[in-house]
Design a protein around this motif. Structure first.
Motif, short mmCIF file in Angstrom:
data_model
loop_
_atom_site.label_atom_id
_atom_site.label_comp_id
_atom_site.label_asym_id
_atom_site.label_seq_id
_atom_site.Cartn_x
_atom_site.Cartn_y
_atom_site.Cartn_z
N PRO A 241 4.67 -2.32 -8.54
CA PRO A 241 4.91 -1.66 -7.48
C PRO A 241 3.82 -2.15 -6.41
O PRO A 241 2.74 -2.13 -6.75
CB PRO A 241 4.95 -0.39 -7.79
N MET B 34 11.65 0.13 -4.41
CA MET B 34 10.30 -0.32 -4.69
C MET B 34 9.33 0.11 -3.54
O MET B 34 8.02 0.54 -3.90
CB MET B 34 10.14 -1.87 -5.22
N VAL C 235 9.04 3.90 -4.01
CA VAL C 235 8.01 4.07 -5.23
C VAL C 235 6.47 3.82 -4.92
O VAL C 235 5.64 4.58 -5.09
CB VAL C 235 8.31 3.34 -6.61
N SER C 236 6.32 2.76 -4.29
CA SER C 236 5.06 2.27 -3.95
C SER C 236 4.51 3.32 -2.81
O SER C 236 3.02 3.68 -2.83
CB SER C 236 5.08 0.88 -3.13
#
Length: 121
Positions: free
Chosen positions: A26, A82, A85-86
């Protein structure tokens, strides 16, 4: 001239490795490294360039981008997930508001860019 081609081919392979790592890590982007690898290989290694365009995973993405700058809906969704999430991981681990703010702006710009791209027909 030969050394320049070797350097560009090396950089293409490096970008390809970073793109593959970016699939699993990520925060490390896949698509920009893949596009850079394709551009560098076009300048240095026709064999690598053809291999990328025929690749089962990367080929269609590269062909769609080169044909009409399009990104598939699936790729958009994965990329935006992503990014989320990151950024969530950054919120949990980074205590610097300037870094968090800069990352938020960057991630938002990337998401807007992706959303604005047409989808392949």
């Amino acid at each position: 001239m030969r050394y320049l081609r070797l350097l560009l081919a090396f950089l293409a392979c490096l970008c390809l490795m970073l793109a593959i790592i970016g699939i699993f890590v990520p925060g490390l982007p896949t698509v920009p490294f893949l596009l850079l690898a394709a551009w560098l290989s076009a300048k240095s290694s026709p064999r690598l360039h053809q291999w990328l365009h025929r690749h089962a995973v990367f080929g269609k993405m590269l062909r769609d981008w080169e044909a009409n700058k399009s990104v598939s809906r699936k790729s958009k969704i994965i990329a935006i997930l992503m990014l989320i999430v990151s950024y969530t991981l950054m919120l949990l681990r980074v205590n610097n508001l300037w870094v968090l703010g800069a990352a938020a702006l960057l991630f938002l710009a990337v998401a807007v860019f992706l959303i604005s791209r047409p989808e392949p027909s």
